[in-house]
Design an enzyme around this catalytic site. Sequence first.
Site, PDB file in Angstrom:
ATOM      1  N   GLU A 182       0.883  -1.180   0.000  1.00 20.57           N
ATOM      2  CA  GLU A 182       0.000   0.000   0.000  1.00 20.57           C
ATOM      3  C   GLU A 182       0.913   1.219   0.000  1.00 20.57           C
ATOM      4  O   GLU A 182       1.501   1.557   1.025  1.00 20.57           O
ATOM      5  CB  GLU A 182      -0.900  -0.016   1.241  1.00 20.57           C
ATOM      6  CG  GLU A 182      -1.783  -1.246   1.369  1.00 20.57           C
ATOM      7  CD  GLU A 182      -2.874  -1.304   0.307  1.00 20.57           C
ATOM      8  OE1 GLU A 182      -3.168  -0.276  -0.316  1.00 20.57           O
ATOM      9  OE2 GLU A 182      -3.443  -2.394   0.103  1.00 20.57           O
TER      10      GLU A 182
ATOM     11  N   CYS B 120      -2.264   9.179   2.470  1.00 16.11           N
ATOM     12  CA  CYS B 120      -1.848   8.651   1.167  1.00 16.11           C
ATOM     13  C   CYS B 120      -2.850   8.946   0.063  1.00 16.11           C
ATOM     14  O   CYS B 120      -2.473   9.189  -1.071  1.00 16.11           O
ATOM     15  CB  CYS B 120      -1.639   7.152   1.284  1.00 16.11           C
ATOM     16  SG  CYS B 120      -3.075   6.330   1.987  1.00 16.11           S
TER      17      CYS B 120
HETATM   18  P1  NAD Z   1       8.463   4.861   4.578  1.00 18.10           P
HETATM   19  O1  NAD Z   1       8.425   4.069   3.321  1.00 18.10           O
HETATM   20  O2  NAD Z   1       9.575   5.808   4.795  1.00 18.10           O
HETATM   21  O3  NAD Z   1       8.463   3.900   5.860  1.00 18.10           O
HETATM   22  C1  NAD Z   1       7.460   2.953   6.092  1.00 18.10           C
HETATM   23  C2  NAD Z   1       8.008   1.808   6.918  1.00 18.10           C
HETATM   24  O4  NAD Z   1       8.990   1.110   6.153  1.00 18.10           O
HETATM   25  C3  NAD Z   1       8.674   2.205   8.220  1.00 18.10           C
HETATM   26  O5  NAD Z   1       8.284   1.293   9.226  1.00 18.10           O
HETATM   27  C4  NAD Z   1      10.161   2.064   7.915  1.00 18.10           C
HETATM   28  O6  NAD Z   1      10.953   1.793   9.052  1.00 18.10           O
HETATM   29  C5  NAD Z   1      10.161   0.887   6.961  1.00 18.10           C
HETATM   30  N1  NAD Z   1      11.301   0.790   6.036  1.00 18.10           N
HETATM   31  C6  NAD Z   1      12.054   1.795   5.532  1.00 18.10           C
HETATM   32  N2  NAD Z   1      12.975   1.305   4.677  1.00 18.10           N
HETATM   33  C7  NAD Z   1      12.786  -0.039   4.630  1.00 18.10           C
HETATM   34  C8  NAD Z   1      13.410  -1.103   3.905  1.00 18.10           C
HETATM   35  N3  NAD Z   1      14.404  -0.888   3.064  1.00 18.10           N
HETATM   36  N4  NAD Z   1      12.946  -2.363   4.077  1.00 18.10           N
HETATM   37  C9  NAD Z   1      11.891  -2.598   4.909  1.00 18.10           C
HETATM   38  N5  NAD Z   1      11.282  -1.639   5.634  1.00 18.10           N
HETATM   39  C10 NAD Z   1      11.719  -0.373   5.492  1.00 18.10           C
HETATM   40  O7  NAD Z   1       7.052   5.612   4.623  1.00 18.10           O
HETATM   41  P2  NAD Z   1       6.577   6.749   5.635  1.00 18.10           P
HETATM   42  O8  NAD Z   1       7.339   7.999   5.355  1.00 18.10           O
HETATM   43  O9  NAD Z   1       6.533   6.203   7.012  1.00 18.10           O
HETATM   44  O10 NAD Z   1       5.047   6.935   5.216  1.00 18.10           O
HETATM   45  C11 NAD Z   1       4.615   7.822   4.247  1.00 18.10           C
HETATM   46  C12 NAD Z   1       4.316   7.074   2.967  1.00 18.10           C
HETATM   47  O11 NAD Z   1       3.381   6.043   3.219  1.00 18.10           O
HETATM   48  C13 NAD Z   1       3.667   7.964   1.923  1.00 18.10           C
HETATM   49  O12 NAD Z   1       4.260   7.688   0.688  1.00 18.10           O
HETATM   50  C14 NAD Z   1       2.217   7.518   1.946  1.00 18.10           C
HETATM   51  O13 NAD Z   1       1.520   7.759   0.748  1.00 18.10           O
HETATM   52  C15 NAD Z   1       2.346   6.072   2.242  1.00 18.10           C
HETATM   53  N6  NAD Z   1       1.094   5.540   2.788  1.00 18.10           N
HETATM   54  C16 NAD Z   1       0.344   4.728   1.997  1.00 18.10           C
HETATM   55  C17 NAD Z   1      -0.880   4.249   2.464  1.00 18.10           C
HETATM   56  C18 NAD Z   1      -1.718   3.342   1.614  1.00 18.10           C
HETATM   57  O14 NAD Z   1      -2.606   2.696   2.167  1.00 18.10           O
HETATM   58  N7  NAD Z   1      -1.492   3.251   0.319  1.00 18.10           N
HETATM   59  C19 NAD Z   1      -1.314   4.583   3.752  1.00 18.10           C
HETATM   60  C20 NAD Z   1      -0.512   5.414   4.531  1.00 18.10           C
HETATM   61  C21 NAD Z   1       0.698   5.892   4.043  1.00 18.10           C
END
Ligand code: NAD
Length: 509
Positions: free
Chosen positions: A259, A293
Amino acid sequence: MSDRWDYDNMFIDGAWTADDTVGVIKVIDPATEEAIGSVPEAGLKATRAAIAAARRAFDDGPWPRTSPRDRAKVLRRFAAILDERHNFLKKLVMAESGSVGFLADIIQVRGTIDIAEWIAEAMELAVRWTEVSPPAGGPTGMAGHVVVREPVGVVAAITPFNFPFFLNIVKVLPALAAGCTVVLKPHQWTPLDAFEIAKAAQDADLPPGVLNVIAGGPEVGAEMTTHPLVDMVTFTGSTTTGRAIMAAAAPTVKRLQLELGGKSASIVLDDVPEDHVANMGIITSMIHAGQGCAIQTRMLLPEHLLDAYVDGAKRSASSLKVGDPRESDTLIGPLIRERQRARVEAYVQSGLDEGAELVFGGKRPAHLAKGFFYEPTLFVNARNDMRIAREEIFGPVLTVITYKTEEEAIRIANDSIYGLGGGVITGNTARGFNVARQIRAGNVSVQTVGPPTVNVEALGSSGPGWSADQPNGVGITGVFGGFKQSGIGREWGHHGIEEFTELKSIAWS
Ligand code: NAD
């Protein structure tokens, strides 16, 4: 002195442990910048211990072999426990995520607890766990087959910072409903509520190892997405991280539910009267300081409505109170961290550099010395090739682009790598549905200005997640997810549970 939430141990194999932790993650309130709590940081050894516990619970434990009906009983107990702790959770989630109160009620906490209950309902009423073909006579006697849904296995659940409790629940509970076992890793900025979810799991008598909760950053996430004992990754976060996870999961061919990000467009159709156009999209695009998002952050407006829109938007700007989320009239809270605010500032500068016209905002609020606040910001006369129209800002910034024809508006809406959300605002519901069908996105809303021109009740839940008695649109049939680079798979309702199952055909002859 504000409230504090400190957790000394992680939850692994049904027990609280600090073994193999490598540090402490300190959590701050983004509205005050004050420390509000801490959790232990898992090292790779602890991460592997959590995965091994989930594997044992799946391979040898009772959970995957328990009937859906009995699993539903446990999930109902789980939801009831969360419900009893609702006020405590609301305080915690508002502090860790900077959520304003009404958002905590609609979705961040109260709405999430409703969803937890609906998941138990959906697994009993809506998931088809078995499909039996009628036996037929053949040369060797009776023959036939049955198709059964079985749990995928060990699930790694990785969540972002913006709606932490909500996203933890909509991942963990459907996976448990399917009979999977789970390792949950919340975002390092907002890990606190996940530890409360672990407590509720323990109090609901979930068998040991079925849910494990650890905290950490990208390194812990990377271990979870490459480890051979993990069968599936359910991830919510940025498209950039989603791509990395897809690559990391490839060597072991893990199932993926991703997502990801969005840059959703709302199309205002030319049948909307001038006197209705004023506030459109302003509050909905600034909600949670734009950290959502599927927020519709591009607005496509017919040229003839621009002047009326700008006049109305300027008038409404003063009513958008930015400030402490705990004050009941606050509409817009803080961004999660200084890093995110600096990112928003860079995007606003790029909008100015590329020639968009700033109507209001574009700076930090002068009256708030502490907290990562940013003023609601409106750009007009933008083009769809500007960075503020193409990239996800994740801040309170709305970009308005004008168009001449309906076909052009649909083309601009679809001219994006993303396909998460979208909207149509119209004076004619039937026309709105027709345009909605042409938007390449997973979640599209139709808003009719004035009285509906078709009987919306009669359309049932055919709208995106729309349901008359479930105002936040989730319920047991709602569905959420993205087209294109906004993701793979669907969450919510029975679809969200089925994502965590494999179909098996058993034939007999
Ligand atoms: P992010 O991708 O920076 O981090 C999300 C999670 O991934 C965190 O727990 C982080 O520690 C982990 N992570 C980071 N690098 C990783 C790796 N290489 N391998 C595995 N895990 C890793 O996202 P964010 O800044 O926390 O959230 C914002 C983003 O989330 C926006 O792009 C938003 O659109 C998206 N989002 C999407 C939805 C949806 O349902 N489509 C809902 C909420 C947020």
